[in-house]
Design a protein around this motif. Structure first.
Motif, PDB file in Angstrom:
ATOM      1  N   HIS A   1      52.751   0.751  13.538  1.00 10.88           N
ATOM      2  CA  HIS A   1      53.054   1.885  12.662  1.00 10.88           C
ATOM      3  C   HIS A   1      54.252   2.694  13.161  1.00 10.88           C
ATOM      4  N   ASP A   2      54.312   2.935  14.458  1.00 12.32           N
ATOM      5  CA  ASP A   2      55.410   3.744  15.009  1.00 12.32           C
ATOM      6  C   ASP A   2      56.769   3.103  14.751  1.00 12.32           C
ATOM      7  N   ALA A   3      56.832   1.782  14.845  1.00 16.29           N
ATOM      8  CA  ALA A   3      58.093   1.075  14.598  1.00 16.29           C
ATOM      9  C   ALA A   3      58.523   1.245  13.138  1.00 16.29           C
ATOM     10  N   ILE A   4      57.561   1.201  12.235  1.00 16.18           N
ATOM     11  CA  ILE A   4      57.893   1.366  10.811  1.00 16.18           C
ATOM     12  C   ILE A   4      58.326   2.801  10.536  1.00 16.18           C
ATOM     13  N   VAL A   5      57.676   3.766  11.167  1.00  9.77           N
ATOM     14  CA  VAL A   5      58.061   5.178  10.995  1.00  9.77           C
ATOM     15  C   VAL A   5      59.512   5.371  11.430  1.00  9.77           C
ATOM     16  N   ARG A   6      59.866   4.834  12.603  1.00  6.67           N
ATOM     17  CA  ARG A   6      61.254   4.969  13.079  1.00  6.67           C
ATOM     18  C   ARG A   6      62.235   4.309  12.110  1.00  6.67           C
ATOM     19  N   TRP A   7      61.863   3.128  11.593  1.00 10.54           N
ATOM     20  CA  TRP A   7      62.737   2.432  10.642  1.00 10.54           C
ATOM     21  C   TRP A   7      62.906   3.265   9.371  1.00 10.54           C
ATOM     22  N   VAL A   8      61.818   3.838   8.851  1.00 11.36           N
ATOM     23  CA  VAL A   8      61.871   4.675   7.637  1.00 11.36           C
ATOM     24  C   VAL A   8      62.769   5.885   7.874  1.00 11.36           C
ATOM     25  N   GLU A   9      62.627   6.514   9.031  1.00  9.97           N
ATOM     26  CA  GLU A   9      63.442   7.695   9.329  1.00  9.97           C
ATOM     27  C   GLU A   9      64.928   7.349   9.352  1.00  9.97           C
ATOM     28  N   ILE A  10      65.270   6.195   9.892  1.00 12.47           N
ATOM     29  CA  ILE A  10      66.677   5.789   9.968  1.00 12.47           C
ATOM     30  C   ILE A  10      67.184   5.303   8.616  1.00 12.47           C
ATOM     31  N   LYS A  11      66.406   4.439   7.985  1.00 15.14           N
ATOM     32  CA  LYS A  11      66.848   3.800   6.740  1.00 15.14           C
ATOM     33  C   LYS A  11      66.934   4.792   5.575  1.00 15.14           C
ATOM     34  N   PHE A  12      65.934   5.657   5.461  1.00 10.05           N
ATOM     35  CA  PHE A  12      65.867   6.557   4.301  1.00 10.05           C
ATOM     36  C   PHE A  12      66.218   8.001   4.635  1.00 10.05           C
ATOM     37  N   ARG A  13      66.477   8.267   5.918  1.00 10.29           N
ATOM     38  CA  ARG A  13      66.866   9.600   6.378  1.00 10.29           C
ATOM     39  C   ARG A  13      65.862  10.670   5.968  1.00 10.29           C
ATOM     40  N   ILE A  14      64.608  10.358   6.201  1.00 15.31           N
ATOM     41  CA  ILE A  14      63.533  11.316   5.971  1.00 15.31           C
ATOM     42  C   ILE A  14      62.686  11.380   7.227  1.00 15.31           C
ATOM     43  N   GLY A  15      61.899  12.413   7.356  1.00 18.77           N
ATOM     44  CA  GLY A  15      61.070  12.549   8.548  1.00 18.77           C
ATOM     45  C   GLY A  15      59.744  13.205   8.216  1.00 18.77           C
ATOM     46  N   GLY A  16      58.990  13.485   9.250  1.00 19.73           N
ATOM     47  CA  GLY A  16      57.739  14.198   9.115  1.00 19.73           C
ATOM     48  C   GLY A  16      56.674  13.431   8.350  1.00 19.73           C
ATOM     49  N   ALA A  17      55.896  14.198   7.592  1.00 21.06           N
ATOM     50  CA  ALA A  17      54.768  13.628   6.853  1.00 21.06           C
ATOM     51  C   ALA A  17      55.214  12.624   5.800  1.00 21.06           C
ATOM     52  N   GLU A  18      56.370  12.872   5.189  1.00 25.94           N
ATOM     53  CA  GLU A  18      56.863  11.948   4.163  1.00 25.94           C
ATOM     54  C   GLU A  18      57.173  10.580   4.773  1.00 25.94           C
ATOM     55  N   ALA A  19      57.789  10.569   5.947  1.00 24.23           N
ATOM     56  CA  ALA A  19      58.084   9.306   6.637  1.00 24.23           C
ATOM     57  C   ALA A  19      56.785   8.616   7.043  1.00 24.23           C
TER      58      ALA A  19
END
Length: 158
Positions: free
Chosen positions: A92-110
């Protein structure tokens, strides 16, 4: 009519035949190095770039090998190249980091997006991008041209 004696030609041919394997290896290594930008460009074209680590992770390995091989040092390179069968979700943590980089979002949404992506990967898997397979015709052409150029250089030596 001018020419060279057959014995001189035969002697040169024997010398060239002995040097040919190393000459071809040298040419294929030079050609392989020229293929790295091709792999990087294709990686970008298939959309496998979030951080650039996978795109920039292509290397040529020659040590202990007869001819060069291409590898990618990114930890997830195998999944990008060959895909992944359905089953367990990736970390899960790897996907969260990828989402934050790819979609430039963070927090609960990521976190929510990563959780949904993880479930989808677990259910459907991931299709491979097969970058090496797609690049193969270009790789073969570049490496062949370099090997021929190296042979020509070697043949022009006396």
């Amino acid at each position: 009519m001018a020419g060279i004696p057959f014995s001189a030609f035969a002697k040169n041919l024997i010398v060239w035949a002995k040097r040919a394997p190393e000459t071809l290896r040298r040419g294929s290594i030079e050609g392989a190095q020229k293929c790295i930008p091709v792999l990087q460009q294709l990686t970008t074209e298939v959309g496998a770039v979030a951080t650039g680590r996978f795109r920039d992770g292509w290397f040529v390995v020659t040590k202990g090998l007869r001819f060069p091989e291409f590898i990618n040092m990114a930890p997830w390179a195998g999944y990008v190249e060959y895909g992944r069968k359905p089953g367990r979700a990736p970390p899960h943590d790897a996907i969260v980091r990828w989402v934050e980089i790819k979609f430039r979002i963070g927090g609960a949404e990521a976190e929510r997006m990563a959780w949904a992506i993880g479930r989808k990967i677990a259910a459907q898997g991931i299709k491979g991008r097969y970058i090496l397979k797609r690049a193969r015709p270009k790789i073969i052409a570049i490496m062949a041209l370099e090997a021929i150029a190296e042979l020509r250089k070697d043949w022009s030596k006396k």
